[in-house]
Design an enzyme around this catalytic site. Structure first.
Site, PDB file in Angstrom:
ATOM      1  N   HIS A   3       0.866  -1.178   0.000  1.00  0.00           N
ATOM      2  CA  HIS A   3       0.000   0.000   0.000  1.00  0.00           C
ATOM      3  C   HIS A   3       0.898   1.223   0.000  1.00  0.00           C
ATOM      4  O   HIS A   3       1.451   1.615   1.030  1.00  0.00           O
ATOM      5  CB  HIS A   3      -0.911  -0.020   1.222  1.00  0.00           C
ATOM      6  CG  HIS A   3      -1.905  -1.133   1.206  1.00  0.00           C
ATOM      7  ND1 HIS A   3      -2.863  -1.252   0.225  1.00  0.00           N
ATOM      8  CD2 HIS A   3      -2.079  -2.194   2.035  1.00  0.00           C
ATOM      9  CE1 HIS A   3      -3.598  -2.331   0.462  1.00  0.00           C
ATOM     10  NE2 HIS A   3      -3.142  -2.924   1.546  1.00  0.00           N
ATOM     11  N   GLY A  30       3.410   5.275   3.999  1.00  0.00           N
ATOM     12  CA  GLY A  30       2.924   5.948   5.195  1.00  0.00           C
ATOM     13  C   GLY A  30       1.522   5.482   5.521  1.00  0.00           C
ATOM     14  O   GLY A  30       0.853   4.832   4.711  1.00  0.00           O
ATOM     15  N   GLY A  43      -4.241   8.290   5.034  1.00  0.00           N
ATOM     16  CA  GLY A  43      -4.628   9.667   5.305  1.00  0.00           C
ATOM     17  C   GLY A  43      -3.478  10.613   5.573  1.00  0.00           C
ATOM     18  O   GLY A  43      -3.704  11.794   5.832  1.00  0.00           O
ATOM     19  N   LYS A  58      -0.118  10.663   1.037  1.00  0.00           N
ATOM     20  CA  LYS A  58       0.737  10.071  -0.008  1.00  0.00           C
ATOM     21  C   LYS A  58       0.258  10.474  -1.406  1.00  0.00           C
ATOM     22  O   LYS A  58       1.046  10.905  -2.246  1.00  0.00           O
ATOM     23  CB  LYS A  58       0.743   8.543   0.118  1.00  0.00           C
ATOM     24  CG  LYS A  58       1.279   8.007   1.423  1.00  0.00           C
ATOM     25  CD  LYS A  58       1.364   6.507   1.423  1.00  0.00           C
ATOM     26  CE  LYS A  58       0.016   5.820   1.366  1.00  0.00           C
ATOM     27  NZ  LYS A  58      -0.819   6.083   2.544  1.00  0.00           N
ATOM     28  N   SER A  59      -1.049  10.320  -1.647  1.00  0.00           N
ATOM     29  CA  SER A  59      -1.578  10.621  -2.971  1.00  0.00           C
ATOM     30  C   SER A  59      -1.524  12.117  -3.268  1.00  0.00           C
ATOM     31  O   SER A  59      -1.242  12.523  -4.403  1.00  0.00           O
ATOM     32  CB  SER A  59      -3.019  10.113  -3.096  1.00  0.00           C
ATOM     33  OG  SER A  59      -3.059   8.698  -2.986  1.00  0.00           O
ATOM     34  N   ASP A  84      -1.880   3.843  -4.507  1.00  0.00           N
ATOM     35  CA  ASP A  84      -2.618   3.017  -3.544  1.00  0.00           C
ATOM     36  C   ASP A  84      -2.065   1.598  -3.445  1.00  0.00           C
ATOM     37  O   ASP A  84      -1.672   1.170  -2.365  1.00  0.00           O
ATOM     38  CB  ASP A  84      -4.110   2.976  -3.876  1.00  0.00           C
ATOM     39  CG  ASP A  84      -4.916   2.382  -2.726  1.00  0.00           C
ATOM     40  OD1 ASP A  84      -4.502   2.572  -1.570  1.00  0.00           O
ATOM     41  OD2 ASP A  84      -5.939   1.742  -2.980  1.00  0.00           O
ATOM     42  N   GLU A 134      -6.725   8.175  -6.335  1.00  0.00           N
ATOM     43  CA  GLU A 134      -7.881   8.549  -5.510  1.00  0.00           C
ATOM     44  C   GLU A 134      -7.462   9.678  -4.584  1.00  0.00           C
ATOM     45  O   GLU A 134      -6.520   9.528  -3.785  1.00  0.00           O
ATOM     46  CB  GLU A 134      -8.369   7.362  -4.690  1.00  0.00           C
ATOM     47  CG  GLU A 134      -9.565   7.713  -3.812  1.00  0.00           C
ATOM     48  CD  GLU A 134      -9.774   6.760  -2.649  1.00  0.00           C
ATOM     49  OE1 GLU A 134     -10.625   7.060  -1.790  1.00  0.00           O
ATOM     50  OE2 GLU A 134      -9.064   5.749  -2.589  1.00  0.00           O
ATOM     51  N   ARG A 181      19.203  15.035  12.135  1.00  0.00           N
ATOM     52  CA  ARG A 181      19.377  16.406  11.651  1.00  0.00           C
ATOM     53  C   ARG A 181      20.437  16.515  10.570  1.00  0.00           C
ATOM     54  O   ARG A 181      20.401  17.430   9.743  1.00  0.00           O
ATOM     55  CB  ARG A 181      19.746  17.321  12.827  1.00  0.00           C
ATOM     56  CG  ARG A 181      18.718  17.368  13.949  1.00  0.00           C
ATOM     57  CD  ARG A 181      17.456  18.091  13.511  1.00  0.00           C
ATOM     58  NE  ARG A 181      17.710  19.474  13.204  1.00  0.00           N
ATOM     59  CZ  ARG A 181      17.673  20.468  14.086  1.00  0.00           C
ATOM     60  NH1 ARG A 181      17.379  20.204  15.360  1.00  0.00           N
ATOM     61  NH2 ARG A 181      17.899  21.718  13.719  1.00  0.00           N
TER      62      ARG A 181
END
Length: 339
Positions: free
Chosen positions: A155, A170, A173, A176-177, A194, A218, A259
């Site tokens: 995914h 990740g 929500g 990513k998309s 997806d 999507e 860092r």
């Protein structure tokens, strides 16, 4: 979405290719035709390396293994033609009792009638092709390597960024998309959204999209988009080698982040360790630009230039050139005065 392989808890069966698939449109370049043994089209090929039954024609069949295509080329057919019908029948009958996926007769040669009869009796497909043996073996091996490659579904989103295959992962929500859409708008190319299907070809990992979702994304609030229709063919790719993983994480103020960029994390996929960057996501951070810079930096690393390590080396060189502290000099002077 978790970013873990789909069905990670199950042990998938080893990949295989049914013999009937060698006769389908996707294998048209092999130019194969069925001559006998239709009942055995459900037999499977398990290895991309072919086998030539040279020794088996002399009676030694112990090395014959199920799962490999048996090639009958000019040498094998010529040898069989020199035999009388009775010995030829005995040899081919014994060969067809072995566990064999299928035979392929190359160069447009005519399969011996005894082979066709024995194969039909034992349910072993006999295929013929007009292609020369050497060329056919290369084409068949390439076809089988692709079909038999180990594969896994993740995914994630796969992008071509500056020619580098970047796998964006990740939780569901996290954006990513949206990040991928921003990258497409900046001129980069979508491979899959997806669900990414990754297969291992030798030491390389190649990702593509399932047929159903190819070219589509999507986006919450917008729905399903066809990137090919919106941006044109220059915005999409059907497959891409995976070379970098960017793991998007929600910003945690209590967590310490690297860092300097000296830590080399990796993400294992099908036995290959991919370089991975953990990228915290927070309001005000432009994730697409950060992914772009991560891709550029990875390209520099592949060319032998590691900016963070070079920076540390410069700091160490500067510290080495720094003069000794005055306190030490005054201490030495006092010692000299006492003497």
């Amino acid at each position: 979405m978790s970013g873990r392989p789909a069905g990670a808890g199950a042990s998938p069966p080893p990949p295989s290719v049914p013999v009937r698939d060698l006769l389908r449109k996707e294998a048209a370049s092999l130019r194969l035709r069925l001559r006998a043994g239709k009942a055995g089209l459900g037999h499977v090929v398990l290895l991309s390396r072919v086998q030539r039954p040279g020794l088996a024609l002399s009676g030694y069949t112990d090395y014959i293994r199920y799962g490999r295509v048996q090639i009958m080329g000019g040498s094998e057919i010529s040898y069989l033609q020199k035999l009388r019908s009775r010995p030829r029948t005995v040899i081919l009958e014994r060969l067809c009792r072995c566990p064999i996926s299928c035979f392929v007769v190359t160069k447009g040669l005519e399969a011996a009638p005894e082979l066709l009869r024995a194969a039909e009796r034992h349910g072993i497909p006999v295929l013929t092709t007009p292609v020369e043996s050497t060329v056919f073996i290369k084409q068949l091996s390439s076809f089988l390597e692709t079909r038999l490659a180990m594969r896994v579904h993740l995914h994630a989103v796969l992008m071509d960024v500056f020619g580098l295959g970047v796998l964006i992962m990740g939780e569901s929500g996290i954006g990513k998309s949206e990040c991928a859409l921003d990258l497409i708008d900046r001129g980069h190319r979508l491979v899959a959204d997806d669900v990414v299907e990754i297969k291992r070809l030798t030491e390389a990992l190649v990702g593509d999209s399932p047929d159903l979702t190819r070219y589509h994304m999507e986006i919450r609030g917008l729905g399903v988009l066809n990137i090919k229709d919106l941006y044109g063919v220059s915005a999409i790719r059907t497959s891409k080698r995976v070379e970098l993983v960017v793991q998007l994480e929600r910003w945690d103020p209590a967590k310490e982040y690297d860092r300097l960029g000296l830590r080399d994390d990796s993400f294992p996929v099908l036995g290959v360790a991919l370089p991975m960057i953990r990228m915290p996501v927070a309001p005000g951070r432009n994730t697409a630009i950060l992914v772009e810079v991560a891709a550029r930096n990875q390209l520099l690393k592949e060319r032998g230039y590691h900016a963070a390590r070079r920076f540390v080396e410069q700091v160490d060189e500067m510290m080495a050139r720094k003069p000794r502290a005055p306190r030490r000099a005054s201490t030495a002077a006092r010692r000299a005065g006492r003497s």
